[in-house]
Design an enzyme around this catalytic site. Structure first.
Site, PDB file in Angstrom:
ATOM      1  N   SER A  68       7.045  44.606 -32.141  1.00  0.00           N
ATOM      2  CA  SER A  68       6.517  45.753 -31.724  1.00  0.00           C
ATOM      3  C   SER A  68       6.277  46.026 -30.212  1.00  0.00           C
ATOM      4  O   SER A  68       5.635  45.116 -29.493  1.00  0.00           O
ATOM      5  CB  SER A  68       5.351  46.229 -32.723  1.00  0.00           C
ATOM      6  OG  SER A  68       5.626  45.878 -34.116  1.00  0.00           O
TER       7      SER A  68
HETATM    8  N1  SAH Z   1       4.486  41.763 -36.361  1.00  0.00           N
HETATM    9  C1  SAH Z   1       5.700  41.853 -35.855  1.00  0.00           C
HETATM   10  C2  SAH Z   1       6.739  42.824 -35.922  1.00  0.00           C
HETATM   11  C3  SAH Z   1       7.478  42.606 -36.761  1.00  0.00           C
HETATM   12  S1  SAH Z   1       8.732  43.688 -37.230  1.00  0.00           S
HETATM   13  C4  SAH Z   1       5.252  41.531 -34.240  1.00  0.00           C
HETATM   14  O1  SAH Z   1       4.147  41.094 -33.814  1.00  0.00           O
HETATM   15  O2  SAH Z   1       6.036  42.150 -33.436  1.00  0.00           O
HETATM   16  C5  SAH Z   1       8.506  43.862 -39.117  1.00  0.00           C
HETATM   17  C6  SAH Z   1       8.745  42.552 -39.883  1.00  0.00           C
HETATM   18  O3  SAH Z   1       8.645  42.798 -41.288  1.00  0.00           O
HETATM   19  C7  SAH Z   1      10.142  42.256 -39.848  1.00  0.00           C
HETATM   20  O4  SAH Z   1      10.141  40.707 -39.334  1.00  0.00           O
HETATM   21  C8  SAH Z   1      10.605  42.049 -41.271  1.00  0.00           C
HETATM   22  O5  SAH Z   1      11.618  41.062 -41.698  1.00  0.00           O
HETATM   23  C9  SAH Z   1       9.331  42.034 -42.166  1.00  0.00           C
HETATM   24  N2  SAH Z   1       9.305  42.746 -43.317  1.00  0.00           N
HETATM   25  C10 SAH Z   1      10.041  43.855 -43.786  1.00  0.00           C
HETATM   26  N3  SAH Z   1       9.790  44.097 -45.006  1.00  0.00           N
HETATM   27  C11 SAH Z   1       9.140  42.888 -45.464  1.00  0.00           C
HETATM   28  C12 SAH Z   1       8.543  42.674 -46.779  1.00  0.00           C
HETATM   29  N4  SAH Z   1       8.689  43.390 -47.763  1.00  0.00           N
HETATM   30  N5  SAH Z   1       7.743  41.315 -46.944  1.00  0.00           N
HETATM   31  C13 SAH Z   1       7.506  40.877 -45.653  1.00  0.00           C
HETATM   32  N6  SAH Z   1       7.974  41.076 -44.500  1.00  0.00           N
HETATM   33  C14 SAH Z   1       8.785  42.123 -44.607  1.00  0.00           C
END
Ligand code: SAH
Length: 218
Positions: A68
């Site tokens: 993000s």
């Molecule tokens: N927190 C991260 C952002 C990651 S983007 C940062 O610091 O930048 C969102 C993440 O959510 C992705 O890696 C994706 O694989 C995960 N995600 C999507 N659906 C999910 C679910 N049902 N359970 C766990 N993770 C999930």
């Protein structure tokens, strides 16, 4: 080389400029800004794009996912801490682990869930390199939360749901808050759900754009 050293576009000065930009964009929580100033965001992305780590933009982290933008991480953290600092926090969507690392510096204990195992393994390495030890990683479907660690004083979800998952509301402590993007691909808003002694309150705060919360494990 020390992971937090960096040269040129990954230097301390570049990070300080990022923090000034966040302040101008409306991030007010000094504790949050201090953590973003300290943490080497460039260590969470591939070396080929590390020079872009302090731009206010999401960046690819593999498997079709993104880290993000700094503004979004700061905003979500600020919203989570708005009514006081939670002790136990659940994060959904570990990705590269940057948001989890930010939380680890502000709260006592973090649980983080990720459905894509290789991403979780990489995030675990990133946090180990930074000597962060108060984050527990679980390869799990965030829709269901993580009942073994509940109740949480704070839950932060980094992927968009069509509606707020009931399991996440149920895993909040009384007085706890959940920050989650809700909506469709085109129209999503950050919602803040708070558990009160008698039920839940919900506020719609800011228009955002996240990847979708997907069902099941990958
Ligand atoms: N927190 C991260 C952002 C990651 S983007 C940062 O610091 O930048 C969102 C993440 O959510 C992705 O890696 C994706 O694989 C995960 N995600 C999507 N659906 C999910 C679910 N049902 N359970 C766990 N993770 C999930």
């Amino acid at each position: 080389m020390n992971a937090s050293a960096g040269i040129g576009m990954t230097s301390d000065r570049t990070r300080a400029r990022m923090v000034e930009a966040l302040r101008k964009a409306g991030i007010r929580d000094e504790k949050v800004l201090a953590v973003l100033l300290e943490l080497p965001r460039h260590a969470f992305v591939e070396p080929g794009i590390a020079s872009r780590a302090y731009e206010d933009t999401p960046l690819p982290i593999g498997h079709g996912q993104t880290i993000s933008s700094p503004y979004i991480v700061a905003l979500m953290t600020q919203l989570l801490l708005e009514n006081g600092t939670p002790a136990r926090v659940l994060e959904i969507g570990t990705g590269c682990g940057y948001q989890a690392a930010v939380l680890s510096k502000l709260v006592k204990e973090v649980y983080t869930l990720e459905r894509i195992a290789p991403l979780m393994d990489k995030a675990r390495r990133h946090l180990r390199d930074l000597r962060v030890y108060n984050v527990r990683f679980k390869h799990a479907d965030g829709y269901k939360g993580y009942v073994e660690g509940a109740p949480y004083d704070g839950i932060l979800c980094a992927a968009t749901a069509a509606r707020v998952p009931e399991a996440l509301k149920e895993q909040l402590a009384v007085g706890g808050r959940l920050v989650i993007p809700v909506g469709s691909t085109e129209d999503q808003w950050l919602h803040v759900v708070e558990r009160t002694a008698t039920g839940f309150t919900e506020q719609k705060r800011e228009a955002v754009r996240f990847v979708p919360l997907l069902p099941g494990l990958a």
